[in-house]
Write a protein that holds these residues in place. Structure first.
Motif, PDB file in Angstrom:
ATOM      1  N   LEU A 229     -31.721  22.443   9.569  1.00 39.60           N
ATOM      2  CA  LEU A 229     -32.235  23.550   9.180  1.00 39.60           C
ATOM      3  C   LEU A 229     -34.140  24.468   8.820  1.00 39.60           C
ATOM      4  N   ILE A 230     -34.451  23.317   8.306  1.00 38.61           N
ATOM      5  CA  ILE A 230     -36.006  23.760   7.999  1.00 38.61           C
ATOM      6  C   ILE A 230     -36.782  23.723   8.700  1.00 38.61           C
ATOM      7  N   THR A 231     -36.336  22.604   9.757  1.00 37.50           N
ATOM      8  CA  THR A 231     -36.915  22.937  10.455  1.00 37.50           C
ATOM      9  C   THR A 231     -37.128  23.162  11.998  1.00 37.50           C
ATOM     10  N   LYS A 232     -35.874  24.240  12.403  1.00 36.30           N
ATOM     11  CA  LYS A 232     -34.705  24.466  13.431  1.00 36.30           C
ATOM     12  C   LYS A 232     -34.517  25.849  13.546  1.00 36.30           C
ATOM     13  N   LEU A 233     -34.403  26.320  12.234  1.00 36.57           N
ATOM     14  CA  LEU A 233     -33.777  27.821  11.355  1.00 36.57           C
ATOM     15  C   LEU A 233     -34.745  28.432  10.467  1.00 36.57           C
ATOM     16  N   SER A 234     -34.968  28.338   9.683  1.00 32.68           N
ATOM     17  CA  SER A 234     -35.253  29.337   9.024  1.00 32.68           C
ATOM     18  C   SER A 234     -36.471  28.855   8.085  1.00 32.68           C
ATOM     19  N   GLY A 235     -36.730  27.626   8.131  1.00 37.82           N
ATOM     20  CA  GLY A 235     -38.208  27.017   7.595  1.00 37.82           C
ATOM     21  C   GLY A 235     -39.653  27.616   8.018  1.00 37.82           C
ATOM     22  N   ILE A 236     -39.242  26.420   8.941  1.00 36.16           N
ATOM     23  CA  ILE A 236     -41.031  26.138   9.840  1.00 36.16           C
ATOM     24  C   ILE A 236     -40.931  26.871  11.150  1.00 36.16           C
ATOM     25  N   PRO A 237     -40.053  27.096  11.809  1.00 33.80           N
ATOM     26  CA  PRO A 237     -40.380  28.616  12.813  1.00 33.80           C
ATOM     27  C   PRO A 237     -40.388  29.860  12.275  1.00 33.80           C
ATOM     28  N   PHE A 238     -40.404  30.273  11.400  1.00 30.55           N
ATOM     29  CA  PHE A 238     -40.341  31.440  10.909  1.00 30.55           C
ATOM     30  C   PHE A 238     -42.068  30.808  10.143  1.00 30.55           C
ATOM     31  N   LEU A 239     -42.142  30.820   9.352  1.00 28.84           N
ATOM     32  CA  LEU A 239     -43.773  30.308   9.308  1.00 28.84           C
ATOM     33  C   LEU A 239     -44.792  30.611  10.470  1.00 28.84           C
ATOM     34  N   GLU A 240     -44.214  29.289  11.160  1.00 23.61           N
ATOM     35  CA  GLU A 240     -45.183  29.235  11.869  1.00 23.61           C
ATOM     36  C   GLU A 240     -45.519  30.050  13.481  1.00 23.61           C
ATOM     37  N   ARG A 241     -44.801  30.947  13.377  1.00 23.94           N
ATOM     38  CA  ARG A 241     -44.526  32.430  13.985  1.00 23.94           C
ATOM     39  C   ARG A 241     -45.376  33.626  13.860  1.00 23.94           C
ATOM     40  N   TYR A 242     -45.121  32.977  12.138  1.00 16.49           N
ATOM     41  CA  TYR A 242     -46.021  34.633  10.980  1.00 16.49           C
ATOM     42  C   TYR A 242     -47.334  34.303  11.235  1.00 16.49           C
ATOM     43  N   ALA A 243     -47.398  32.514  11.137  1.00 19.23           N
ATOM     44  CA  ALA A 243     -48.902  32.328  11.268  1.00 19.23           C
ATOM     45  C   ALA A 243     -49.727  32.467  11.974  1.00 19.23           C
ATOM     46  N   ARG A 244     -49.036  31.639  13.446  1.00 17.78           N
ATOM     47  CA  ARG A 244     -49.919  32.044  14.957  1.00 17.78           C
ATOM     48  C   ARG A 244     -49.755  33.258  15.026  1.00 17.78           C
ATOM     49  N   LYS A 245     -49.128  34.535  14.474  1.00 12.55           N
ATOM     50  CA  LYS A 245     -49.620  36.359  14.615  1.00 12.55           C
ATOM     51  C   LYS A 245     -50.775  36.894  14.284  1.00 12.55           C
TER      52      LYS A 245
END
Length: 268
Positions: A229-245
């Motif tokens: 859940l953290i690594t594939k769905l609601s945690g890290i993926p969301f924050l990584e996309r936000y940081a890249r943007k």
């Protein structure tokens, strides 16, 4: 496997405590959804989740405490984590004014409902090994597995607390406005708080397993689900996309991503 699933379902139905806790869990989340959608706010989403952890841990202990120290320590570990994280996340969302995760679903009742339902599922699955440990009538004397599990929990808890403190201090410094944190534990992992969280729940599974037999060992899937859940769905993926943007074009951020593991320190 065809015999395992019916046995698990039958076992679950026979354990009225688990049924009561599941109904309570989802009832709280759906009530929270009703209020949240009516008020158009997600500010108490995380606080509701952590409060549900606290209530389930408390009721399980109250209803089935036989005086064994394992039951008290396991309940205490869950409660300490839930109380600290719930208050931390609630004060943060009050300060920020909103939770970015809900920007695309705040006005969509179905997506909003799914988010609250998933929280209910997350709470029940995550706490299940600890609930089973407290419910168990096989309270063996404390042993190596208990101490190893609680030791892992303590390490994970401290990592999460320190990471959250470092990030809060960084964000509270006006000089760091619109910057990303790459110091302290955040120089070793891009998401050390999540690493600590995953670690502590695996630790609680290890200590809980001191009471397990048969299919109960399959609740290893509970901390694994938390990890996914953290690594594939609601945690890290969301924050990584936000940081890249936000910082993706900065050379400093590109170097940070290249040289800093996403989750586990020292392991890319």
């Amino acid at each position: 496997m065809s015999h395992v699933i019916p046995a698990v379902v039958e076992w679950f139905l026979e354990r009225s405590t688990l049924g009561k806790l599941a109904i309570l869990d989802f009832g709280i989340q759906w009530t929270g959804f009703a209020f949240a959608y009516t008020l158009r706010t997600e500010k108490f989403y995380d606080l509701t989740g952590s409060s549900t952890f606290l209530l389930i841990a408390y009721l399980t202990y109250k209803w089935h405490n036989s005086g064994h120290p394992r039951q008290l320590i396991q309940t205490g570990c869950v409660s300490i984590w839930a109380l600290r994280l719930g208050l931390y996340l609630f004060t943060r969302v009050l300060k920020d004014g909103k939770d970015r995760r809900f920007d695309k679903m705040r006005g969509d009742p179905m997506k909003f409902f799914v988010a609250w339902t998933l929280q209910g599922l997350w709470v029940f699955v995550t706490i299940l090994p600890s609930v089973l440990a407290v419910l168990s009538t096989r309270q063996r004397p404390l042993g190596t597995r208990d101490y190893i599990g609680w030791g892992i929990w303590l390490i994970g808890y401290l990592i999460e607390v320190v990471a959250d403190y470092q990030k809060s201090s960084f964000r509270n410094n006006p000089a760091n406005k619109d910057k990303f944190i790459n110091t302290g534990l955040w120089s070793l992992s891009r998401h050390p708080n999540y690493f600590g969280e995953i670690l502590l729940w695996f630790g609680l599974y290890v200590s809980a397993s001191s009471t397990f037999s048969g299919w109960e060992y399959l609740t290893i899937l509970c901390p694994l689900m938390d990890y996914l859940l953290i690594t594939k769905l609601s945690g890290i993926p969301f924050l990584e996309r936000y940081a890249r943007k936000k910082w993706g074009l900065l050379k400093q951020y590109q170097d940070y991503v290249e040289h800093t593991p996403v989750l586990v320190p020292f392991f890319s």
